[in-house]
Design an enzyme around this catalytic site. Structure first.
Site, PDB file in Angstrom:
ATOM      1  N   THR A 184      49.560  31.632  39.499  1.00 19.36           N
ATOM      2  CA  THR A 184      48.132  31.374  39.642  1.00 19.36           C
ATOM      3  C   THR A 184      47.450  31.150  38.301  1.00 19.36           C
ATOM      4  OG1 THR A 184      47.600  33.679  39.308  1.00 19.36           O
ATOM      5  CG2 THR A 184      48.028  32.992  41.549  1.00 19.36           C
ATOM      6  N   THR A 234      48.819  38.118  39.977  1.00 17.88           N
ATOM      7  CA  THR A 234      49.660  36.930  39.947  1.00 17.88           C
ATOM      8  C   THR A 234      51.096  37.371  40.185  1.00 17.88           C
ATOM      9  OG1 THR A 234      50.283  34.987  38.622  1.00 17.88           O
ATOM     10  CG2 THR A 234      49.873  37.006  37.396  1.00 17.88           C
TER      11      THR A 234
HETATM   12  N1  GLY Z   1      50.416  34.732  43.945  1.00 11.73           N
HETATM   13  C1  GLY Z   1      50.361  33.437  44.450  1.00 11.73           C
HETATM   14  C2  GLY Z   1      51.161  33.197  45.635  1.00 11.73           C
HETATM   15  O1  GLY Z   1      52.121  33.924  45.898  1.00 11.73           O
HETATM   16  O2  GLY Z   1      50.863  32.260  46.335  1.00 11.73           O
END
Ligand code: GLY
Length: 323
Positions: A184, A234
């Site tokens: 992210t 993230t």
């Molecule tokens: N953390 C972002 C996703 O897994 O989509």
């Protein structure tokens, strides 16, 4: 104390910097210089720079976070966010984003948004123009179009090539991109007594169509509350969603923990039951209302880089790891 208007504030801050303490800035000095921005990964450097520009021109923390994240969404070389993000298993780019204003305690998010390269801006409009919090799929797309966003092809030639390679690999078994797993752009900010948070991603490459993980979910990918601070996550969002990571961290800051300790508390909580603790990517960032920060990855194998903007300067750091 009388509220101070922005002009007087800037004049005071300018005078303070001319008086010129070269020493390491204290939290109070950071407050005097207004906003501090903390973002995930190396692309957070440019995002923070843009956010600081917006703030310097009188923008709110929410303005700054939105425009900062837009920089990463617009970059075709970032294959996990916005334009150029890797697509789902059917070759369609599906974007997720969320934003929260810690002052109003309002959030907006979009999930599985197609054809619009700036989902964080659509999320902001969900927050500000509707009484909803989360919009998904076709409804989110129609809302974006009604708000003036122009649909476009988000699959770049590079992302198409990568998808075809994955598709044509016999027995492809993983949903993770080989190589870098950064995902992210998460950003948190503190300034003027307020906090805000935002997060944007194209999610897991080659995901099942319709898959939504932590990034656009309030309390998971992002959370902000002026009473305490803001946080963003993230990493493997399929797992992290189950721990309401950002809300957990902000709650711990509200109970008095320093942001770094609040991040560690989240990792302790996750370590009780999360899978693949030593190999999977689980990372968080946090900031409290005094602009103290925290950043932590679960393990050394998946280190978190974070970008910090403070006192007019940006720097890239590697976060400590929990295990
Ligand atoms: N953390 C972002 C996703 O897994 O989509």
């Amino acid at each position: 104390m009388e509220p101070i208007d922005r002009k007087t504030f800037l004049a005071t801050a300018g005078a303070a910097s001319l008086a010129g303490a070269a020493a390491r800035p204290s939290v109070a000095a950071a407050d005097a210089q207004d906003a501090v921005f903390l973002s995930t990964w190396h692309w957070g450097m440019e995002a923070n720079r843009r956010a600081a520009q917006i703030r310097a021109h009188g923008g709110s923390l929410v303005d700054a976070i939105e425009k900062g994240i837009n920089v990463v969404e617009d970059d075709p070389n970032v294959t996990t966010v916005g334009y150029g993000g890797y697509p789902n298993a059917e070759g369609e780019v599906e974007l997720d984003a969320g934003i929260m204003d810690g002052h109003t305690h309002r959030a907006g998010s979009v999930c599985s948004l197609h054809k619009i390269k700036n989902p964080i801006s659509v999320a902001r409009l969900v927050m500000e123009k509707t009484r909803h919090t989360t919009m998904a799929g076709e409804g989110a797309l129609q809302f974006a179009i009604a708000m003036g966003f122009k649909p476009m092809q988000l699959l770049t030639p590079g992302a198409l090539e990568a998808w075809l390679k994955w598709k044509n690999t016999p027995n492809h078994q993983t949903f993770w991109i080989d190589g870098e797993h950064h995902d992210t752009i998460g950003m948190v900010a503190a300034g003027g007594g307020s906090v805000a948070a935002g997060c944007s991603t194209s999610g897991l490459a080659w995901k099942l169509p319709g898959r939504v993980a932590d990034s656009p979910l309030v309390g998971c990918g992002y959370y902000a509350d002026d009473a305490a601070g803001a946080a963003s996550a993230t990493g493997d969002g399929d797992v992290m969603t189950n721990y309401c990571t950002s809300k957990h961290i902000v709650q711990k800051m509200a109970e008095g923990m320093h942001p770094q300790e609040a991040c560690a508390d989240l990792m302790r909580y996750m370590a009780r039951s999360a899978r693949e603790l030593h190999t999977n990517m689980y990372c968080v960032i946090a900031i409290d209302k005094r602009a103290e920060i925290g950043a932590l990855s679960m393990n050394a194998a998946q280190p978190l880089q974070y970008a910090l903007w403070r006192n007019g300067q940006g720097a890239l750091h590697t976060a400590p790891h929990f295990l």
